[in-house]
Design an enzyme around this catalytic site. Structure first.
Site, short mmCIF file in Angstrom:
data_model
loop_
_atom_site.label_atom_id
_atom_site.label_comp_id
_atom_site.label_asym_id
_atom_site.label_seq_id
_atom_site.Cartn_x
_atom_site.Cartn_y
_atom_site.Cartn_z
CD GLU A 109 -12.54 10.48 3.20
OE1 GLU A 109 -12.12 11.72 2.24
OE2 GLU A 109 -12.47 10.16 3.11
CG HIS A 145 -13.92 8.42 -0.68
ND1 HIS A 145 -12.46 8.85 0.07
CD2 HIS A 145 -13.98 7.64 -1.48
CE1 HIS A 145 -11.66 8.36 0.05
NE2 HIS A 145 -12.15 7.58 -1.25
N PRO A 159 -1.12 9.88 -4.71
CG PRO A 159 0.44 8.28 -4.56
CD PRO A 159 0.47 9.60 -5.08
CG ASP A 169 -15.07 11.17 -4.03
OD1 ASP A 169 -16.28 11.78 -4.06
OD2 ASP A 169 -14.27 10.45 -4.68
CE LYS A 200 -2.82 1.77 -10.03
NZ LYS A 200 -1.88 2.12 -9.40
CB ILE A 201 -6.47 7.69 -11.28
CG1 ILE A 201 -7.06 6.29 -10.99
CG2 ILE A 201 -8.06 8.81 -11.31
CD1 ILE A 201 -7.42 6.95 -8.96
CB THR A 218 -10.90 12.35 -7.56
OG1 THR A 218 -10.07 11.77 -8.14
CG2 THR A 218 -11.93 12.80 -8.36
CB SER A 219 -5.86 11.52 -4.45
OG SER A 219 -5.82 11.92 -6.17
NE ARG A 220 -7.12 8.26 0.25
CZ ARG A 220 -7.53 7.20 -0.02
NH1 ARG A 220 -8.78 8.06 -1.38
NH2 ARG A 220 -7.68 5.94 -0.66
CG ASP A 251 4.01 10.92 -12.19
OD1 ASP A 251 4.83 10.74 -11.18
OD2 ASP A 251 2.20 10.84 -12.01
#
Ligand code: NAI
Length: 330
Positions: A263, A295, A206, A258, A154-155, A232-234, A174
């Site tokens: 974290e 985040h 993910p 992010d 989606k992102i 920006t994921s994990r 992907d």
């Protein structure tokens, strides 16, 4: 339904209370993170509402089961912090908010790129101090550059389109290529070709056992000299020490994150009066070509609306035993 709400911030309370007027659940708000020490606060509650850095490992799940908690309502998309074997074993149902605003996250990735590239954060400070010099503010045109997008869910798909809008060439990797994106001109490649051809690489998968540390000294070495890496994921997608080494050697040109591997305990807290004991984040903060946000990629009004509404609906559907596609299966 009584719900123990962990790691709450003022904005969570504001948004959830507003939407809860329609639902009428009883929330018990706790500022603390869910841990082995704090799990006891869930006593007397039917459900727990948790966020990305709450600990939902096996010992906590076992405690929650003993306390009679039957449902975990994650108010986020990721659920890598939940031990799904343990929830399954104890019959605790887990729900999440799969997509509260993929646009918010994709747009934040663009914000990181533009800031790192055009150094607007530095220009802002300079100009406020009366320094109108352009020295060392040189950036590059995004137009015509090659962007590598790892993960086109989606992102990632929205991010691909945003970068097409800048006139970039977009390569993607992907496990399940998106046919619609192919029609729009996105070229799927293998990871090696993507890394070696891209001026900017964005991580949008993910965190899974297969993706943990997918960016490490070997994959960093495949990247173009001086390329930009955006995550920006994990945090766990990047081996932080390897990224630090690549920044020190100049192999990695810039890094915008992010999310950060360690974290928990850092992000979402005001530690401005405290000594930061995490040497890796301190080292990262010392680089002029590293930009860190804590985040906040999801953090828009639209996303908070969606998070609150969908979480409350997930809880209601669970209570009524209704089918709900947001259940996370172990
Ligand atoms: P999604 O599930 O729609 O897309 C993930 C994509 O990754 C899928 O297309 C999947 O096929 C691909 N993928 C999975 N394993 C892979 C592998 N081994 N190699 C290559 N591709 C693989 O997820 P969505 O909504 O796009 O979110 C992506 C991630 O963004 C989330 O998992 C979450 O960790 C993170 N996120 C971060 C936020 C923030 O505020 N920074 C907010 C929301 C999500």
């Amino acid at each position: 339904m009584k719900i123990a709400f962990f790691s709450y911030k003022s904005y969570d309370k504001e948004w959830f209370n507003k939407f809860n007027e329609e639902y009428g659940f009883e929330f018990r708000y706790f500022k603390v993170k869910l841990t082995e020490e704090t799990v006891v606060y869930a006593k007397g509650c039917d459900a727990v509402c948790a966020f990305v850095n709450d600990d939902l490992g096996r010992p906590i799940i076992e405690n929650l089961a003993q306390l009679g908690v039957k449902m975990i309502a994650m108010r986020c998309a990721g659920f890598n912090n939940v031990d799904l074997d343990a929830t399954k074993q104890h019959g605790i149902k887990v729900f999440r908010v799969p997509a509260y605003s993929p646009h918010a996250v994709a747009e934040h990735a663009v914000a990181l790129i533009l800031t790192l590239n055009r150094k607007t954060h530095k220009a802002y400070n300079r100009v406020r101090e009366g320094n109108f010099s352009l020295e060392r503010l040189t950036g590059f045109n995004l137009y015509g550059k090659t962007i590598g997008v790892i993960g086109t869910g989606k992102i990632g798909a929205i991010f691909c389109n945003l970068m097409l809008g800048f006139g970039c060439k977009v390569l993607a990797y992907d496990l399940y290529p998106n046919e619609e994106l192919k029609k729009q001109g996105i070229k799927y490649t293998d990871l090696t070709e993507l890394l070696s051809s891209s001026d900017i690489v964005s991580l949008n998968t993910p965190l899974l056992p297969e993706t943990a540390h997918m960016i490490n000294k070997y994959t960093l070495n495949l990247m173009k000299d001086g390329a930009m890496l955006i995550n920006t994921s994990r945090g766990g997608l990047i081996d932080t020490m390897d990224a630090i080494d690549a920044l020190k050697s100049g192999k990695l040109g810039s890094l915008g994150i992010d999310v950060y591997e360690q974290e928990e305990g850092l992000f979402f807290h005001n530690l401005s009066e405290k000594v930061i004991t995490d040497d890796k984040i301190s080292r990262l903060l010392s680089f002029p070509n590293v930009l860190i946000t804590s985040h906040q990629a999801f953090f828009t009004r639209e996303a908070l609306d969606e998070i609150s509404k969908v979480t409350l609906q997930n809880i209601l559907d669970f209570q009524k035993g209704k089918d709900n596609k947001n259940i996370v299966l172990g």
